[in-house]
Design a protein around this motif. Structure first.
Motif, short mmCIF file in Angstrom:
data_model
loop_
_atom_site.label_atom_id
_atom_site.label_comp_id
_atom_site.label_asym_id
_atom_site.label_seq_id
_atom_site.Cartn_x
_atom_site.Cartn_y
_atom_site.Cartn_z
N MET A 1 -12.77 -5.60 -58.00
CA MET A 1 -13.17 -6.43 -56.86
C MET A 1 -12.30 -7.67 -56.75
N THR A 2 -11.98 -8.26 -57.89
CA THR A 2 -11.12 -9.45 -57.89
C THR A 2 -9.76 -9.14 -57.30
N ILE A 3 -9.19 -8.01 -57.70
CA ILE A 3 -7.87 -7.61 -57.18
C ILE A 3 -7.95 -7.34 -55.68
N ALA A 4 -9.00 -6.64 -55.25
CA ALA A 4 -9.14 -6.29 -53.84
C ALA A 4 -9.26 -7.53 -52.97
N VAL A 5 -10.00 -8.52 -53.45
CA VAL A 5 -10.23 -9.73 -52.66
C VAL A 5 -9.00 -10.65 -52.69
N VAL A 6 -8.48 -10.91 -53.89
CA VAL A 6 -7.38 -11.86 -54.04
C VAL A 6 -6.08 -11.32 -53.46
#
Length: 229
Positions: A51-56
């Motif tokens: 999720m962090t990768i997808a958002v950032v």
């Protein structure tokens, strides 16, 4: 972000390994229990960092973010179905129910938007939206059933645990297969994408057939029923 990617990939790899061990180990055995718990921990880690990768980084957030949230909801409710987390169980179950409903409604809505726009929404085909939306709604309806009727027992409890764990593993296998297929020679791409997912689905349908159709729980011992939602 390099460390984030590394943790995400490592957790996903360990999740696949422990997940495959868990679905083929004797149910209720020490190997099944230990590999199952490791699967939960690694999948939660993989989903959070994904999720962090997808958002950032903005990497297909319309698909990757709901997929990660749904994975979290499935593995955590599968766990609380057979093992209490104490006072946190109710809050975990409630949060997972809300997530499942949100993912289901949003994904199905986007799926119909994709169909109305000629088969795609912002470049993404309709199928993933419908797949995640359908699973999200099935998870929500199952959660709603437990909220209304109370903790499940017997075959129903085992079926809930099995399909949620297996489908979370299916999502991890799907994600990994797509990435591995990109690096493989063209003739091997389809087998690399299909075989890992078929293995998981085959095991899931076999155990669900055992539990729900044949109604045989022999060899399926997972402890006492606990509150689940």
């Amino acid at each position: 972000m390099r460390m984030t990617y590394a943790i995400h990939i490592l957790a996903g790899t360990l999740g696949l390994l422990t997940g495959y061990v868990a679905i083929y180990a004797a149910k209720g055995s020490p190997l099944h229990r230990k590999s199952g718990m490791l699967f939960v921990f690694t999948m939660v880690t993989m989903a959070v960092f994904g999720m962090t990768i997808a958002v950032v980084r903005g990497i297909a957030p319309a698909i990757n973010l709901p997929a990660a949230l749904l994975t979290l909801a499935l593995v955590l409710t599968a766990l609380t179905t057979v093992r209490s987390l104490g006072a946190a169980s109710r809050w975990v179950d409630l949060g997972a129910t809300i997530v499942a409903l949100g993912v289901g409604v949003i994904m199905l809505t986007w799926g119909f938007e994709a169909v109305a726009n000629g088969g795609k929404r912002n470049g993404m085909p309709a199928f993933p939206f419908f797949m995640f939306g359908t699973v999200g709604m099935l998870a929500f309806l199952g959660d709603l059933r437990v909220i209304r009727a109370g903790a499940l027992t017997g075959a129903s409890r085992l079926a809930r645990h099995l399909w949620r764990m297996c489908f979370a593993l299916f999502l991890a296998a799907l994600s990994a297969s797509v990435q591995f297929a990109k690096m493989a020679p063209r003739p091997l791409r389809v087998p690399i994408m299909v075989i890992p997912m078929l293995v998981v689905l085959g095991a899931m349908f076999y155990w669900l057939w055992r539990v729900r159709v044949r109604r045989s729980v022999r060899g399926l011992v997972v402890g006492r029923a606990t509150a689940a939602a």
